[in-house]
Design a protein around this motif. Sequence first.
Motif, PDB file in Angstrom:
ATOM      1  N   VAL A 111       0.833  -1.202   0.000  1.00 20.04           N
ATOM      2  CA  VAL A 111       0.000   0.000   0.000  1.00 20.04           C
ATOM      3  C   VAL A 111       0.868   1.252   0.000  1.00 20.04           C
ATOM      4  CG1 VAL A 111      -1.655   1.336   1.348  1.00 20.04           C
ATOM      5  CG2 VAL A 111      -1.976  -1.123   1.078  1.00 20.04           C
ATOM      6  N   SER A 114       2.908   1.564  -3.470  1.00 21.86           N
ATOM      7  CA  SER A 114       2.017   1.672  -4.633  1.00 21.86           C
ATOM      8  C   SER A 114       1.286   3.007  -4.642  1.00 21.86           C
ATOM      9  CB  SER A 114       1.006   0.517  -4.626  1.00 21.86           C
ATOM     10  OG  SER A 114       1.652  -0.729  -4.740  1.00 21.86           O
ATOM     11  N   THR A 115       0.769   3.422  -3.490  1.00 23.40           N
ATOM     12  CA  THR A 115       0.047   4.696  -3.441  1.00 23.40           C
ATOM     13  C   THR A 115       0.983   5.875  -3.665  1.00 23.40           C
ATOM     14  OG1 THR A 115       0.271   4.652  -1.028  1.00 23.40           O
ATOM     15  CG2 THR A 115      -1.783   3.833  -1.952  1.00 23.40           C
ATOM     16  N   ILE A 118       1.523   6.036  -7.433  1.00 22.97           N
ATOM     17  CA  ILE A 118       0.361   6.595  -8.139  1.00 22.97           C
ATOM     18  C   ILE A 118       0.259   8.098  -7.892  1.00 22.97           C
ATOM     19  CG2 ILE A 118      -2.157   6.575  -8.274  1.00 22.97           C
ATOM     20  CD1 ILE A 118      -2.039   3.593  -7.588  1.00 22.97           C
ATOM     21  N   ALA A 119       0.379   8.498  -6.624  1.00 22.50           N
ATOM     22  CA  ALA A 119       0.289   9.923  -6.290  1.00 22.50           C
ATOM     23  C   ALA A 119       1.404  10.710  -6.964  1.00 22.50           C
ATOM     24  CB  ALA A 119       0.347  10.100  -4.777  1.00 22.50           C
ATOM     25  N   TRP A 169      -7.086  -3.176  -3.127  1.00 23.07           N
ATOM     26  CA  TRP A 169      -6.888  -2.408  -4.351  1.00 23.07           C
ATOM     27  C   TRP A 169      -7.722  -1.137  -4.350  1.00 23.07           C
ATOM     28  CZ3 TRP A 169      -2.623  -3.796  -6.278  1.00 23.07           C
ATOM     29  CH2 TRP A 169      -2.222  -5.127  -6.221  1.00 23.07           C
ATOM     30  N   ILE A 172      -5.662   1.247  -2.252  1.00 24.08           N
ATOM     31  CA  ILE A 172      -4.514   1.783  -2.986  1.00 24.08           C
ATOM     32  C   ILE A 172      -4.962   2.860  -3.967  1.00 24.08           C
ATOM     33  CG2 ILE A 172      -2.785   1.192  -4.734  1.00 24.08           C
ATOM     34  CD1 ILE A 172      -2.455  -1.494  -3.335  1.00 24.08           C
ATOM     35  N   ALA A 173      -6.060   2.599  -4.678  1.00 24.55           N
ATOM     36  CA  ALA A 173      -6.545   3.583  -5.645  1.00 24.55           C
ATOM     37  C   ALA A 173      -6.965   4.875  -4.963  1.00 24.55           C
ATOM     38  CB  ALA A 173      -7.714   2.989  -6.436  1.00 24.55           C
ATOM     39  N   LEU A 175      -6.063   6.106  -1.923  1.00 30.72           N
ATOM     40  CA  LEU A 175      -4.924   6.817  -1.343  1.00 30.72           C
ATOM     41  C   LEU A 175      -4.047   7.435  -2.430  1.00 30.72           C
ATOM     42  CD1 LEU A 175      -3.834   4.374   1.518  1.00 30.72           C
ATOM     43  CD2 LEU A 175      -5.134   6.496   1.727  1.00 30.72           C
ATOM     44  N   GLY A 176      -3.863   6.716  -3.537  1.00 30.55           N
ATOM     45  CA  GLY A 176      -3.039   7.247  -4.612  1.00 30.55           C
ATOM     46  C   GLY A 176      -3.654   8.467  -5.273  1.00 30.55           C
ATOM     47  N   MET A 237       1.342   7.117   3.950  1.00 29.44           N
ATOM     48  CA  MET A 237       0.351   6.196   3.417  1.00 29.44           C
ATOM     49  C   MET A 237       0.256   4.920   4.257  1.00 29.44           C
ATOM     50  SD  MET A 237      -1.010   7.807   0.991  1.00 29.44           S
ATOM     51  CE  MET A 237      -0.774   9.064  -0.263  1.00 29.44           C
ATOM     52  N   GLU A 241      -3.152   3.749   5.981  1.00 28.77           N
ATOM     53  CA  GLU A 241      -3.725   2.403   5.804  1.00 28.77           C
ATOM     54  C   GLU A 241      -3.959   1.731   7.146  1.00 28.77           C
ATOM     55  OE1 GLU A 241      -3.639  -1.744   6.136  1.00 28.77           O
ATOM     56  OE2 GLU A 241      -1.741  -0.653   6.356  1.00 28.77           O
TER      57      GLU A 241
END
Length: 307
Positions: A111, A114-115, A118-119, A169, A172-173, A175-176, A237, A241
């Motif tokens: 998490v 990955s976040t 993405i961010a 998932w 993750i989406a 937070l990102g 993050m 989480e």
Amino acid sequence: MSADLSTPPPQPGAEVALGADGAVFPRRAWRRRGGSLGAGASLTFLALLAAATIVAPRLGLPDPNATDLTRAMLTPAWLSGAGRHAILGTDPLGRDVLSRLVYGGRISLLVGFSTALIAGVLGIAAGLVSGYYGGFADTVLMSLADVQLGVPVILLMLGVIAVVGPGVWNLIAVLGITGWVLFARITRSEVLALRATAFVEVARSTGATHARVLWKHVLPNVVQSSIVLATFTVPQMILTEAALSFLGLGVQPPTATWGSMIADGRRYLLVGVWWPTFFPGVMLFGTVMSINLVGDWLRLRLDPRSR
């Protein structure tokens, strides 16, 4: 007596520190040495944690989700001399704490990184467009950033997760996507300074397209600050989480996460069963602190003013 000319005397008013051999070092260099040692220890800890989470199925650990009420709340082996199954004890449902720590680390690291990725991608792209083109694009993107900053992050995440539902998932989406603002603002401020520099003007005058200028000349000069920011975004993050899982809105049971482990064990603290809560709290603290120390070290290494 001959003076030692190898070490220049400190300037009046300068902060100094003595090394083990009596040499005089500026205090900033002394702190940098300590920061390097801390970053090295932190990288070692993170490498061991990442390796343990990757090869967890090969470590011979018990199933982290297997319940056994006959072994509920076993004391850690190093306190009671229990068998190998209870090295760090068991939780109220008889699940092995060590196994859940290792598998919970998978979720936290996944998490967190990955976040942040993405961010970072969304924020850097928005900052490049906003700072380079300006005008309408700048107004729209920065207005969206201002609106998001006006809403408490945890409330925004709770609202979105309530709509899309909990899960790894989805988390993750969410937070990102909600973490892009800081990356965008920092990138935009640097692009505003870079677009008027000589090398960007030369690239434009040679007929380079805007996309090429952004990719070849602007992006490489802003990515360093984004890397440093990412090292501070990852622990944020991870903590978010853990907080959402603690509230039951993050990763859902029976999947092990450090936040849900703390939530499951907190009600038994008053009866002396501290290990189901203590160990995930220690791992959460150690991971966040280690990533922060590495980020601080990277900031010193990548910032020319610090050098």
